[in-house]
Design a protein around this motif. Sequence first.
Motif, PDB file in Angstrom:
ATOM      1  N   PHE A   1       1.813   4.470  -3.185  1.00 44.03           N
ATOM      2  CA  PHE A   1       1.781   5.943  -3.131  1.00 44.03           C
ATOM      3  C   PHE A   1       3.100   6.520  -3.621  1.00 44.03           C
ATOM      4  CE2 PHE A   1      -1.882   5.120  -0.561  1.00 44.03           C
ATOM      5  CZ  PHE A   1      -2.692   6.222  -0.749  1.00 44.03           C
ATOM      6  N   GLU A   2       4.187   5.958  -3.121  1.00 47.99           N
ATOM      7  CA  GLU A   2       5.497   6.477  -3.530  1.00 47.99           C
ATOM      8  C   GLU A   2       5.725   6.231  -5.023  1.00 47.99           C
ATOM      9  OE1 GLU A   2       8.961   5.854  -1.285  1.00 47.99           O
ATOM     10  OE2 GLU A   2       8.168   7.185   0.248  1.00 47.99           O
TER      11      GLU A   2
ATOM     12  N   LEU B   1      -6.320  16.257  -7.835  1.00 43.11           N
ATOM     13  CA  LEU B   1      -5.808  17.211  -6.846  1.00 43.11           C
ATOM     14  C   LEU B   1      -4.887  18.250  -7.504  1.00 43.11           C
ATOM     15  CD1 LEU B   1      -4.947  15.039  -3.693  1.00 43.11           C
ATOM     16  CD2 LEU B   1      -6.555  16.949  -3.808  1.00 43.11           C
TER      17      LEU B   1
ATOM     18  N   GLU C   1       0.817  -1.210   0.000  1.00 44.04           N
ATOM     19  CA  GLU C   1       0.000   0.000   0.000  1.00 44.04           C
ATOM     20  C   GLU C   1       0.866   1.283   0.000  1.00 44.04           C
ATOM     21  OE1 GLU C   1      -2.585   0.356   3.363  1.00 44.04           O
ATOM     22  OE2 GLU C   1      -3.994   1.633   2.262  1.00 44.04           O
ATOM     23  N   PHE C   2       1.823   1.354   0.915  1.00 48.32           N
ATOM     24  CA  PHE C   2       2.650   2.560   1.013  1.00 48.32           C
ATOM     25  C   PHE C   2       3.487   2.740  -0.256  1.00 48.32           C
ATOM     26  CE2 PHE C   2       6.023   5.323   2.525  1.00 48.32           C
ATOM     27  CZ  PHE C   2       5.347   6.216   3.339  1.00 48.32           C
TER      28      PHE C   2
ATOM     29  N   LEU D   1      -6.791  10.331  -8.395  1.00 51.60           N
ATOM     30  CA  LEU D   1      -6.828  11.296  -7.287  1.00 51.60           C
ATOM     31  C   LEU D   1      -5.706  12.318  -7.444  1.00 51.60           C
ATOM     32  CD1 LEU D   1      -7.937  12.060  -4.352  1.00 51.60           C
ATOM     33  CD2 LEU D   1      -5.936  10.810  -3.549  1.00 51.60           C
TER      34      LEU D   1
ATOM     35  N   VAL E   1      -0.933  18.276   2.056  1.00 54.11           N
ATOM     36  CA  VAL E   1      -1.416  17.997   0.696  1.00 54.11           C
ATOM     37  C   VAL E   1      -1.343  19.262  -0.157  1.00 54.11           C
ATOM     38  CG1 VAL E   1      -3.458  17.413  -0.676  1.00 54.11           C
ATOM     39  CG2 VAL E   1      -2.896  16.063   1.339  1.00 54.11           C
TER      40      VAL E   1
ATOM     41  N   ARG F   1      -4.062  11.109   1.646  1.00 57.97           N
ATOM     42  CA  ARG F   1      -4.610  10.694   0.350  1.00 57.97           C
ATOM     43  C   ARG F   1      -5.375   9.382   0.454  1.00 57.97           C
ATOM     44  NH1 ARG F   1       0.508  11.442  -3.321  1.00 57.97           N
ATOM     45  NH2 ARG F   1       1.465  10.746  -1.385  1.00 57.97           N
ATOM     46  N   LYS F   2      -4.943   8.536   1.350  1.00 59.30           N
ATOM     47  CA  LYS F   2      -5.688   7.290   1.560  1.00 59.30           C
ATOM     48  C   LYS F   2      -7.103   7.619   2.062  1.00 59.30           C
ATOM     49  CE  LYS F   2      -5.574   3.042   4.243  1.00 59.30           C
ATOM     50  NZ  LYS F   2      -4.923   2.264   5.298  1.00 59.30           N
TER      51      LYS F   2
ATOM     52  N   PHE G   1       0.569  10.162   2.922  1.00 53.52           N
ATOM     53  CA  PHE G   1      -0.003   8.832   2.705  1.00 53.52           C
ATOM     54  C   PHE G   1      -1.365   8.727   3.377  1.00 53.52           C
ATOM     55  CE2 PHE G   1      -0.384   4.607   4.816  1.00 53.52           C
ATOM     56  CZ  PHE G   1      -0.691   3.851   3.700  1.00 53.52           C
TER      57      PHE G   1
ATOM     58  N   TYR H   1      -6.278  -0.116  -7.313  1.00 52.47           N
ATOM     59  CA  TYR H   1      -5.919   0.928  -6.332  1.00 52.47           C
ATOM     60  C   TYR H   1      -4.955   1.936  -6.952  1.00 52.47           C
ATOM     61  CZ  TYR H   1      -5.204   2.744  -1.588  1.00 52.47           C
ATOM     62  OH  TYR H   1      -5.181   3.537  -0.472  1.00 52.47           O
TER      63      TYR H   1
ATOM     64  N   LYS I   1       6.015  12.095   4.493  1.00 53.98           N
ATOM     65  CA  LYS I   1       5.506  11.006   3.632  1.00 53.98           C
ATOM     66  C   LYS I   1       4.320  10.320   4.291  1.00 53.98           C
ATOM     67  CE  LYS I   1       9.628   9.869   0.982  1.00 53.98           C
ATOM     68  NZ  LYS I   1      10.592   8.836   0.592  1.00 53.98           N
ATOM     69  N   ASN I   2       4.440  10.111   5.584  1.00 54.86           N
ATOM     70  CA  ASN I   2       3.369   9.440   6.301  1.00 54.86           C
ATOM     71  C   ASN I   2       2.099  10.292   6.349  1.00 54.86           C
ATOM     72  OD1 ASN I   2       2.474   7.167   7.735  1.00 54.86           O
ATOM     73  ND2 ASN I   2       2.736   8.255   9.667  1.00 54.86           N
TER      74      ASN I   2
ATOM     75  N   TYR J   1       8.688  16.191  -1.893  1.00 53.29           N
ATOM     76  CA  TYR J   1       8.658  15.848  -0.465  1.00 53.29           C
ATOM     77  C   TYR J   1       9.666  16.702   0.308  1.00 53.29           C
ATOM     78  CZ  TYR J   1       5.905  11.545  -1.109  1.00 53.29           C
ATOM     79  OH  TYR J   1       4.912  10.644  -1.369  1.00 53.29           O
TER      80      TYR J   1
ATOM     81  N   LEU K   1      -6.366  22.032  -6.983  1.00 51.74           N
ATOM     82  CA  LEU K   1      -5.833  22.931  -5.955  1.00 51.74           C
ATOM     83  C   LEU K   1      -5.349  24.230  -6.585  1.00 51.74           C
ATOM     84  CD1 LEU K   1      -3.962  20.385  -3.690  1.00 51.74           C
ATOM     85  CD2 LEU K   1      -5.926  21.785  -3.074  1.00 51.74           C
TER      86      LEU K   1
END
Lengths: 188, 182
Positions: free
Chosen positions: A23-24, A62, A19-20, A58, B135, B167-168, B164, A51, B160-161, B145, A66
């Motif tokens: 994103f990266e 965004l 999952e993480f 997304l 964000v 956005r999740k 994460f 996903y 990063k966290n 970042y 924005l």
Amino acid sequence: MNQSIHERALSLGPCAEYEFDLFEHSEGSLAPEPAALLQQHLAHCARCRAYAAELAQLDATLAAALPRPELSPGFDARLAARIGELRRTPDRASALVAAEREHQQLLGALGRGIDWRTWLNAAALGSVAGGVLLALDAVAPQLLETLGLVPAGVSPSTTFAVVLGAAALAGGLTFARRLGSGLLLRRG
Amino acid sequence: MDPAIQAHLAAGRHARAFDLIVPEFRDRVFRLSFSILKDRSAAEDATQETLVRVWKALPGFDGRAALGTWIYAITRNTCLMELRKRRPTVSFDDPDSTEAQHAATAIATGPAEDPERDNLLRLLDSLPANQQQAVRLFYLEDRSYDAVAAALGMPLGTVKNLLFRARKRLMELARPAEVQAA
């Protein structure tokens, strides 16, 4: 049918261990080795593919949604005007900084000045005063004793030395007063 | 730090250093201010105020922290003061507090002509304040970042966290009801 499979995959969410990384990876910041592992996983995992697609959507939304405002064209001029005003009317903090700098310069000058300037001035003053007394003594030997400036029986050279010492003392007192002013400034 | 700025600061030429600092940091300070205040006009005022504070404090800058770190800290403080003026109960310590979340309400969303976009911005606004801020800044800083971490004064991993989690959560909130129920 395809839509329902996609929705089903989305509702299940991605595999937790990826999952993480997803994103990266979507931002291109995943290191090459885990990125390669993720690519292999995506090839056979519908849940993570769904996903990843949703994440990309997304991200794009965004980025487009924005606002990206910019400073108005008059910003620099307004800032320059404010800084110019501050320069003309320094506030208390600036005044304190300037006073502290002046104090340090004064202490530095005193440290240098006591070595030669003060002593030179004192010697010059003493020489002039002693010279005047010697001249008076030569012209009117009894005058100084009559005026009470020299005790009876004291030679002109001794008088000269005494006057020189008094001038040096005056120079020392001047130094002490200036140093005192500096210390007072620091306490203020 | 720009070597020219460093040289001027080391020599005590603060006015000349400031003249170089403004073009170097002005826009970054503005973006950080906007990510916190969410209002263009307020962000511009905060940028002015920040740079004036930098000018006043520059003679006291001792170089123990990086110049950027120092300027960003002044920026964040200026913005928090502005938020506190808007609503006196903003917590400085807890960016997730309810007060902090609701303190900044003016949102520069532009014309309301895209329902998906407007919905997403509304959802973003429902996130904790620190996640919203991360964000907004992430996209303002072209997905960097490092730039976000520097501006927020946070370690890279924390940023990063935050992103994460933000956005999740946005993805979960934005999913159609039928997907959530499936």
